[in-house]
Design a protein around this motif. Structure first.
Motif, PDB file in Angstrom:
ATOM      1  N   TYR A 135       0.848  -1.191   0.000  1.00  0.00           N
ATOM      2  CA  TYR A 135       0.000   0.000   0.000  1.00  0.00           C
ATOM      3  C   TYR A 135       0.888   1.247   0.000  1.00  0.00           C
ATOM      4  O   TYR A 135       1.551   1.562   0.995  1.00  0.00           O
ATOM      5  CB  TYR A 135      -0.887  -0.030   1.242  1.00  0.00           C
ATOM      6  N   PRO A 136       0.950   1.994  -1.132  1.00  0.00           N
ATOM      7  CA  PRO A 136       1.908   3.105  -1.253  1.00  0.00           C
ATOM      8  C   PRO A 136       1.799   4.150  -0.147  1.00  0.00           C
ATOM      9  O   PRO A 136       2.807   4.745   0.244  1.00  0.00           O
ATOM     10  CB  PRO A 136       1.566   3.707  -2.622  1.00  0.00           C
ATOM     11  N   HIS A 137       0.605   4.404   0.365  1.00  0.00           N
ATOM     12  CA  HIS A 137       0.438   5.437   1.389  1.00  0.00           C
ATOM     13  C   HIS A 137       1.109   5.064   2.716  1.00  0.00           C
ATOM     14  O   HIS A 137       1.268   5.926   3.590  1.00  0.00           O
ATOM     15  CB  HIS A 137      -1.039   5.729   1.614  1.00  0.00           C
ATOM     16  N   ASP A 138       1.508   3.802   2.865  1.00  0.00           N
ATOM     17  CA  ASP A 138       2.197   3.383   4.079  1.00  0.00           C
ATOM     18  C   ASP A 138       3.699   3.632   4.007  1.00  0.00           C
ATOM     19  O   ASP A 138       4.428   3.327   4.956  1.00  0.00           O
ATOM     20  CB  ASP A 138       1.963   1.880   4.326  1.00  0.00           C
ATOM     21  N   TYR A 139       4.158   4.174   2.885  1.00  0.00           N
ATOM     22  CA  TYR A 139       5.596   4.334   2.668  1.00  0.00           C
ATOM     23  C   TYR A 139       5.945   5.808   2.520  1.00  0.00           C
ATOM     24  O   TYR A 139       5.091   6.634   2.169  1.00  0.00           O
ATOM     25  CB  TYR A 139       6.027   3.562   1.415  1.00  0.00           C
ATOM     26  N   PRO A 140       7.215   6.159   2.773  1.00  0.00           N
ATOM     27  CA  PRO A 140       7.653   7.551   2.609  1.00  0.00           C
ATOM     28  C   PRO A 140       7.380   8.043   1.188  1.00  0.00           C
ATOM     29  O   PRO A 140       7.551   7.294   0.228  1.00  0.00           O
ATOM     30  CB  PRO A 140       9.158   7.493   2.901  1.00  0.00           C
ATOM     31  N   ASP A 141       6.958   9.284   1.077  1.00  0.00           N
ATOM     32  CA  ASP A 141       6.645   9.907  -0.208  1.00  0.00           C
ATOM     33  C   ASP A 141       5.499   9.221  -0.934  1.00  0.00           C
ATOM     34  O   ASP A 141       5.282   9.450  -2.134  1.00  0.00           O
ATOM     35  CB  ASP A 141       7.884   9.939  -1.119  1.00  0.00           C
ATOM     36  N   HIS A 142       4.771   8.353  -0.239  1.00  0.00           N
ATOM     37  CA  HIS A 142       3.602   7.658  -0.803  1.00  0.00           C
ATOM     38  C   HIS A 142       3.981   6.866  -2.052  1.00  0.00           C
ATOM     39  O   HIS A 142       3.233   6.810  -3.036  1.00  0.00           O
ATOM     40  CB  HIS A 142       2.499   8.668  -1.136  1.00  0.00           C
ATOM     41  N   TYR A 143       5.139   6.259  -1.999  1.00  0.00           N
ATOM     42  CA  TYR A 143       5.595   5.474  -3.159  1.00  0.00           C
ATOM     43  C   TYR A 143       6.373   4.266  -2.683  1.00  0.00           C
ATOM     44  O   TYR A 143       7.198   4.357  -1.752  1.00  0.00           O
ATOM     45  CB  TYR A 143       6.493   6.314  -4.075  1.00  0.00           C
ATOM     46  N   VAL A 144       6.116   3.125  -3.332  1.00  0.00           N
ATOM     47  CA  VAL A 144       6.913   1.924  -3.124  1.00  0.00           C
ATOM     48  C   VAL A 144       6.975   1.166  -4.442  1.00  0.00           C
ATOM     49  O   VAL A 144       5.989   1.120  -5.192  1.00  0.00           O
ATOM     50  CB  VAL A 144       6.318   1.024  -2.019  1.00  0.00           C
ATOM     51  N   LYS A 145       8.112   0.650  -4.744  1.00  0.00           N
ATOM     52  CA  LYS A 145       8.272  -0.033  -6.024  1.00  0.00           C
ATOM     53  C   LYS A 145       7.624  -1.414  -5.977  1.00  0.00           C
ATOM     54  O   LYS A 145       7.885  -2.206  -5.065  1.00  0.00           O
ATOM     55  CB  LYS A 145       9.760  -0.168  -6.362  1.00  0.00           C
ATOM     56  N   GLN A 146       6.796  -1.695  -6.960  1.00  0.00           N
ATOM     57  CA  GLN A 146       6.238  -3.029  -7.139  1.00  0.00           C
ATOM     58  C   GLN A 146       5.758  -3.161  -8.577  1.00  0.00           C
ATOM     59  O   GLN A 146       5.635  -2.165  -9.295  1.00  0.00           O
ATOM     60  CB  GLN A 146       5.104  -3.308  -6.154  1.00  0.00           C
ATOM     61  N   GLN A 147       5.489  -4.380  -9.019  1.00  0.00           N
ATOM     62  CA  GLN A 147       5.091  -4.606 -10.417  1.00  0.00           C
ATOM     63  C   GLN A 147       3.595  -4.391 -10.578  1.00  0.00           C
ATOM     64  O   GLN A 147       2.793  -4.960  -9.849  1.00  0.00           O
ATOM     65  CB  GLN A 147       5.466  -6.026 -10.852  1.00  0.00           C
ATOM     66  N   TYR A 148       3.252  -3.565 -11.573  1.00  0.00           N
ATOM     67  CA  TYR A 148       1.844  -3.299 -11.871  1.00  0.00           C
ATOM     68  C   TYR A 148       1.419  -3.887 -13.217  1.00  0.00           C
ATOM     69  O   TYR A 148       0.268  -4.290 -13.385  1.00  0.00           O
ATOM     70  CB  TYR A 148       1.578  -1.792 -11.862  1.00  0.00           C
ATOM     71  N   LEU A 149       2.301  -3.910 -14.196  1.00  0.00           N
ATOM     72  CA  LEU A 149       1.943  -4.475 -15.501  1.00  0.00           C
ATOM     73  C   LEU A 149       1.976  -5.997 -15.456  1.00  0.00           C
ATOM     74  O   LEU A 149       2.700  -6.588 -14.652  1.00  0.00           O
ATOM     75  CB  LEU A 149       2.930  -3.982 -16.566  1.00  0.00           C
ATOM     76  N   PRO A 150       1.184  -6.650 -16.324  1.00  0.00           N
ATOM     77  CA  PRO A 150       1.241  -8.104 -16.425  1.00  0.00           C
ATOM     78  C   PRO A 150       2.657  -8.578 -16.776  1.00  0.00           C
ATOM     79  O   PRO A 150       3.447  -7.842 -17.380  1.00  0.00           O
ATOM     80  CB  PRO A 150       0.258  -8.429 -17.546  1.00  0.00           C
ATOM     81  N   ASP A 151       2.972  -9.818 -16.414  1.00  0.00           N
ATOM     82  CA  ASP A 151       4.316 -10.365 -16.646  1.00  0.00           C
ATOM     83  C   ASP A 151       4.745 -10.254 -18.106  1.00  0.00           C
ATOM     84  O   ASP A 151       5.894  -9.960 -18.416  1.00  0.00           O
ATOM     85  CB  ASP A 151       4.380 -11.832 -16.207  1.00  0.00           C
ATOM     86  N   ALA A 152       3.801 -10.506 -19.025  1.00  0.00           N
ATOM     87  CA  ALA A 152       4.139 -10.546 -20.454  1.00  0.00           C
ATOM     88  C   ALA A 152       4.638  -9.208 -20.974  1.00  0.00           C
ATOM     89  O   ALA A 152       5.375  -9.155 -21.969  1.00  0.00           O
ATOM     90  CB  ALA A 152       2.935 -11.007 -21.269  1.00  0.00           C
ATOM     91  N   ILE A 153       4.263  -8.117 -20.328  1.00  0.00           N
ATOM     92  CA  ILE A 153       4.670  -6.782 -20.805  1.00  0.00           C
ATOM     93  C   ILE A 153       5.186  -5.936 -19.640  1.00  0.00           C
ATOM     94  O   ILE A 153       5.061  -4.717 -19.651  1.00  0.00           O
ATOM     95  CB  ILE A 153       3.487  -6.059 -21.507  1.00  0.00           C
ATOM     96  N   LYS A 154       5.795  -6.562 -18.672  1.00  0.00           N
ATOM     97  CA  LYS A 154       6.154  -5.860 -17.434  1.00  0.00           C
ATOM     98  C   LYS A 154       7.160  -4.728 -17.645  1.00  0.00           C
ATOM     99  O   LYS A 154       7.238  -3.804 -16.828  1.00  0.00           O
ATOM    100  CB  LYS A 154       6.707  -6.859 -16.404  1.00  0.00           C
ATOM    101  N   ASP A 155       7.914  -4.754 -18.735  1.00  0.00           N
ATOM    102  CA  ASP A 155       8.908  -3.710 -18.990  1.00  0.00           C
ATOM    103  C   ASP A 155       8.467  -2.691 -20.046  1.00  0.00           C
ATOM    104  O   ASP A 155       9.259  -1.873 -20.502  1.00  0.00           O
ATOM    105  CB  ASP A 155      10.240  -4.344 -19.426  1.00  0.00           C
ATOM    106  N   ARG A 156       7.196  -2.774 -20.444  1.00  0.00           N
ATOM    107  CA  ARG A 156       6.712  -1.874 -21.488  1.00  0.00           C
ATOM    108  C   ARG A 156       6.659  -0.424 -20.982  1.00  0.00           C
ATOM    109  O   ARG A 156       6.279  -0.164 -19.844  1.00  0.00           O
ATOM    110  CB  ARG A 156       5.311  -2.293 -21.940  1.00  0.00           C
ATOM    111  N   VAL A 157       7.076   0.518 -21.857  1.00  0.00           N
ATOM    112  CA  VAL A 157       7.023   1.949 -21.536  1.00  0.00           C
ATOM    113  C   VAL A 157       6.109   2.630 -22.542  1.00  0.00           C
ATOM    114  O   VAL A 157       6.371   2.599 -23.744  1.00  0.00           O
ATOM    115  CB  VAL A 157       8.432   2.589 -21.578  1.00  0.00           C
TER     116      VAL A 157
END
Length: 416
Positions: A370-392
């Motif tokens: 939960y990002p709001h539990d972390y400093p600056d309201h940000y924490v790194k985690q994967q949001y895109l599906p595995d097949a396109i996880k590095d898509r920009v």
């Protein structure tokens, strides 16, 4: 017969405008002069000479001329023309002038195809719509398309003068024209020679004491300056000119195209396009453009014309003079393309809207951070599906607002 038909040119040299194809040495001029006529499609706005040139061609050939109008012609009408093939009346072949071909359906156009291909029928078709969209591809591939352009007011001036002379001869009088009448009609009829000639006829028939006043000319040419069709190519050309002018930061050109839409009373199209432009072309370079333009549009729709021009003019100038960015536009397009191409994949477990696992799941638990539990309201985690996880999809634009956002997020994300 309307005056526009009575003064119709009988030679190519008398045709108003179209010098790009009808001047001596130009392609269409040479084709007509040689008398061997191919299948052709004349494309352009109303009143610019398409029918006139077709008539001149018919006079120069030994073929039998048949005319059909796409707005009225049926399949049986086309078959009636075909039935004349091989008869004494069509010994030199058939020249079919098909006006408004865009109104014929695919089956009707196909009925002609065999005879066009064999050369038994020579087709000259005219259309005010883009033939590459409205004419059946098999017919189109057997024809040469010639584009007729809108006639300039300077080109129309001699036609207007000739129309007044002819009306004087026919009515056995000499009309006195107030200064500016001829130029007002020429400039006011939006490049439409037929409309200009018809305006001259109305001016003469409604004049008192054989004098045509500026007041009469202005009254009879009102609203005729708009060569406009809400469903036609010209409508979309104006909208395209508006958007490209705003995108190119030319506020004067943008105001011109907006004025043409307003003169035609088309508030709806202008409002819709301005709302699109605010997000597509200004975008994140100035995000406040969206609510400001929305407020201008709401005001315009509530006010109606003529007052609507004021908030809409404000919106046009604001957008044209704002910094530009299409980064969000490109981002959503790229994402949409992946979805259309099937590049999706399963939504990561930590993002799914369920809090239990089946027996087959090797790793139990959602594990969402939960990002709001972390400093600056940000924490790194994967949001895109595995097949396109590095898509920009999104790249920060080079404007002040997006660069400020980039500095902020580089700082925050760089900590992790």
């Amino acid at each position: 017969m309307p005056l526009a038909d009575r003064i119709r040119p009988s030679t190519l040299d008398e045709v108003v405008g179209q010098r790009h194809i009808l001047a001596q040495g130009k392609p269409l001029y040479n084709i007509i002069s040689r008398g061997k006529i191919p299948n052709m499609i004349f494309y352009g706005p109303s009143g610019v000479g398409k029918t006139t040139v077709a008539n001149i061609i018919a006079q120069k050939t030994s073929m039998s001329l048949y005319r059909l109008n796409g707005t009225q012609a049926s399949t049986s009408d086309i078959k009636d023309v075909v039935a004349n093939l091989g008869t004494f009346g069509a010994a030199g072949g058939i020249l079919l002038f098909l006006d408004e071909i865009q109104y014929l359906n695919k089956k009707q156009q196909q009925t002609l195809l065999e005879y066009i291909e064999s050369g038994e029928i020579t087709l000259i078709a005219s259309t005010t719509e883009n033939p590459y969209f409205y004419v059946y591809s098999a017919v189109l591939s057997r024809c040469t398309v010639f584009e007729f352009k809108q006639v300039t007011a300077e080109d129309i001036l001699p036609a207007v003068e000739r129309a007044f002379r002819l009306m004087g001869e026919e009515m056995h009088t000499q009309f006195t024209l107030e200064e500016g009448v001829v130029s007002h009609i020429a400039y006011g009829c939006g490049g439409d020679v037929r409309k200009a000639a018809n305006t001259v006829e109305l001016c003469c028939l409604s004049s008192e004491d054989d004098t045509v006043t500026m007041e009469t000319a202005k009254l009879l040419t009102q609203k005729s300056s708009m060569n406009y069709d809400r469903d036609g190519d010209h409508h979309y050309d104006i909208l395209s000119g508006l958007q490209k002018s705003i995108r190119g930061s030319d506020e004067n050109a943008a105001l011109h195209y907006a004025a043409r839409l307003l003169a035609a009373g088309d508030i709806t199209s202008l409002c819709r396009r301005l709302l699109v432009i605010a997000s597509e072309d200004i975008g994140l370079a100035y995000p406040m453009a969206v609510p400001i333009v929305k407020a201008c549009v709401d005001s315009a729709l509530q006010l109606g014309l003529p007052e609507a021009r004021i908030p809409l003019g404000e919106a046009v100038v604001l957008l044209a003079t704002s910094p530009k960015s299409n980064s969000a536009y490109l981002g959503i397009n790229a994402a949409m393309q992946d979805v259309e191409d099937g590049k999706t994949g399963d939504i990561p477990r930590q993002l799914q809207n369920k809090h239990y696992d089946g027996e087959g799941n090797a790793v139990k638990g959602q594990h969402y951070l939960y990002p709001h539990d972390y400093p600056d309201h940000y924490v790194k985690q994967q949001y895109l599906p595995d097949a396109i996880k590095d898509r920009v999809y999104y790249t920060f634009g080079d404007n002040k607002f997006e660069q400020q956002s980039k500095v902020y997020w580089d700082k925050i994300k760089g900590k992790k």
